[in-house]
Design a protein around this motif. Structure first.
Motif, PDB file in Angstrom:
ATOM      1  N   UNK A   1    -143.796 -70.553 -37.097  1.00 38.09           N
ATOM      2  CA  UNK A   1    -142.995 -71.428 -37.952  1.00 38.09           C
ATOM      3  C   UNK A   1    -142.358 -72.509 -37.083  1.00 38.09           C
ATOM      4  N   UNK A   2    -142.686 -73.761 -37.403  1.00 37.83           N
ATOM      5  CA  UNK A   2    -142.139 -74.891 -36.650  1.00 37.83           C
ATOM      6  C   UNK A   2    -141.182 -75.723 -37.494  1.00 37.83           C
ATOM      7  N   UNK A   3    -141.414 -75.784 -38.809  1.00 36.19           N
ATOM      8  CA  UNK A   3    -140.550 -76.577 -39.688  1.00 36.19           C
ATOM      9  C   UNK A   3    -140.092 -75.731 -40.864  1.00 36.19           C
ATOM     10  N   UNK A   4    -138.816 -75.911 -41.245  1.00 38.32           N
ATOM     11  CA  UNK A   4    -138.226 -75.123 -42.328  1.00 38.32           C
ATOM     12  C   UNK A   4    -137.474 -76.062 -43.265  1.00 38.32           C
ATOM     13  N   UNK A   5    -137.702 -75.907 -44.558  1.00 38.17           N
ATOM     14  CA  UNK A   5    -136.900 -76.594 -45.568  1.00 38.17           C
ATOM     15  C   UNK A   5    -135.790 -75.630 -45.978  1.00 38.17           C
ATOM     16  N   UNK A   6    -134.597 -76.168 -46.265  1.00 42.56           N
ATOM     17  CA  UNK A   6    -133.450 -75.329 -46.619  1.00 42.56           C
ATOM     18  C   UNK A   6    -132.810 -75.874 -47.889  1.00 42.56           C
TER      19      UNK A   6
ATOM     20  N   UNK B   1    -143.409 -77.274 -50.748  1.00 40.54           N
ATOM     21  CA  UNK B   1    -144.851 -77.354 -50.483  1.00 40.54           C
ATOM     22  C   UNK B   1    -145.259 -78.784 -50.149  1.00 40.54           C
ATOM     23  N   UNK B   2    -144.770 -79.738 -50.940  1.00 36.45           N
ATOM     24  CA  UNK B   2    -145.128 -81.143 -50.727  1.00 36.45           C
ATOM     25  C   UNK B   2    -144.618 -81.666 -49.383  1.00 36.45           C
ATOM     26  N   UNK B   3    -143.514 -81.099 -48.903  1.00 39.61           N
ATOM     27  CA  UNK B   3    -142.950 -81.537 -47.623  1.00 39.61           C
ATOM     28  C   UNK B   3    -143.785 -81.057 -46.443  1.00 39.61           C
TER      29      UNK B   3
ATOM     30  N   UNK C   1    -146.517 -67.461 -58.139  1.00 43.13           N
ATOM     31  CA  UNK C   1    -147.355 -68.647 -58.342  1.00 43.13           C
ATOM     32  C   UNK C   1    -147.343 -69.537 -57.100  1.00 43.13           C
ATOM     33  N   UNK C   2    -146.206 -69.670 -56.469  1.00 48.97           N
ATOM     34  CA  UNK C   2    -146.065 -70.461 -55.243  1.00 48.97           C
ATOM     35  C   UNK C   2    -146.955 -69.888 -54.131  1.00 48.97           C
ATOM     36  N   UNK C   3    -146.872 -68.588 -53.930  1.00 54.11           N
ATOM     37  CA  UNK C   3    -147.669 -67.933 -52.891  1.00 54.11           C
ATOM     38  C   UNK C   3    -149.158 -68.038 -53.213  1.00 54.11           C
ATOM     39  N   UNK C   4    -149.529 -67.817 -54.475  1.00 53.59           N
ATOM     40  CA  UNK C   4    -150.938 -67.920 -54.879  1.00 53.59           C
ATOM     41  C   UNK C   4    -151.473 -69.334 -54.664  1.00 53.59           C
ATOM     42  N   UNK C   5    -150.589 -70.314 -54.765  1.00 54.65           N
ATOM     43  CA  UNK C   5    -150.983 -71.705 -54.569  1.00 54.65           C
ATOM     44  C   UNK C   5    -150.996 -72.134 -53.113  1.00 54.65           C
ATOM     45  N   UNK C   6    -150.716 -71.212 -52.207  1.00 49.99           N
ATOM     46  CA  UNK C   6    -150.761 -71.540 -50.786  1.00 49.99           C
ATOM     47  C   UNK C   6    -149.508 -72.195 -50.244  1.00 49.99           C
ATOM     48  N   UNK C   7    -148.397 -72.049 -50.931  1.00 48.98           N
ATOM     49  CA  UNK C   7    -147.141 -72.652 -50.480  1.00 48.98           C
ATOM     50  C   UNK C   7    -146.631 -72.024 -49.196  1.00 48.98           C
ATOM     51  N   UNK C   8    -145.617 -72.634 -48.588  1.00 49.25           N
ATOM     52  CA  UNK C   8    -145.076 -72.109 -47.329  1.00 49.25           C
ATOM     53  C   UNK C   8    -144.422 -70.733 -47.498  1.00 49.25           C
ATOM     54  N   UNK C   9    -144.228 -70.046 -46.377  1.00 55.97           N
ATOM     55  CA  UNK C   9    -143.543 -68.756 -46.374  1.00 55.97           C
ATOM     56  C   UNK C   9    -142.151 -68.926 -46.963  1.00 55.97           C
ATOM     57  N   UNK C  10    -141.651 -67.868 -47.596  1.00 52.34           N
ATOM     58  CA  UNK C  10    -140.351 -67.929 -48.250  1.00 52.34           C
ATOM     59  C   UNK C  10    -139.370 -66.966 -47.606  1.00 52.34           C
ATOM     60  N   UNK C  11    -138.127 -67.432 -47.470  1.00 46.43           N
ATOM     61  CA  UNK C  11    -137.016 -66.614 -46.985  1.00 46.43           C
ATOM     62  C   UNK C  11    -135.954 -66.662 -48.071  1.00 46.43           C
ATOM     63  N   UNK C  12    -135.697 -65.535 -48.701  1.00 41.66           N
ATOM     64  CA  UNK C  12    -134.759 -65.468 -49.819  1.00 41.66           C
ATOM     65  C   UNK C  12    -133.473 -64.796 -49.358  1.00 41.66           C
TER      66      UNK C  12
END
Length: 97
Positions: free
Chosen positions: A2-7, A20-22, A39-50
């Protein structure tokens, strides 16, 4: 890796498409719901931290309060009351015998 993270502080599953778009590797937010996440994961979106909702908002409030004091000249009080229902609380009071 992981190099980039959206918050997003607080509930952020409405911004899953934006993460995802970022093109980030991971997205840290709170209050993720099952179906949007699957749906996000199935679509190939980034890893999630909840993380917990309160924990994602509280860290920046002191900076915001300082900014409001300086910019607006107003008194600002930031509460340290933890309102996160997912946190275990322990009473310091002695049990009654």
């Amino acid at each position: 890796m992981i190099a980039t993270v959206a918050v997003c502080g607080g509930a952020g599953d409405s911004f899953l498409a934006d993460a995802s778009a970022a093109g980030v590797d991971a997205y840290l937010t709170a209050d993720l719901r099952h179906h949007p996440v699957s749906e996000h994961i199935a679509g190939g979106g980034p890893a999630l931290l909840d993380a917990a909702h309160w924990a994602t908002e509280r860290p920046w409030l002191d900076d915001l309060a300082a900014h409001l004091r300086a910019a607006c000249g107003v008194e600002v009080v930031v509460s340290d009351l933890d309102t996160d229902p997912w946190t275990v609380h322990h009473s310091l009071k002695e049990p009654h015998s």
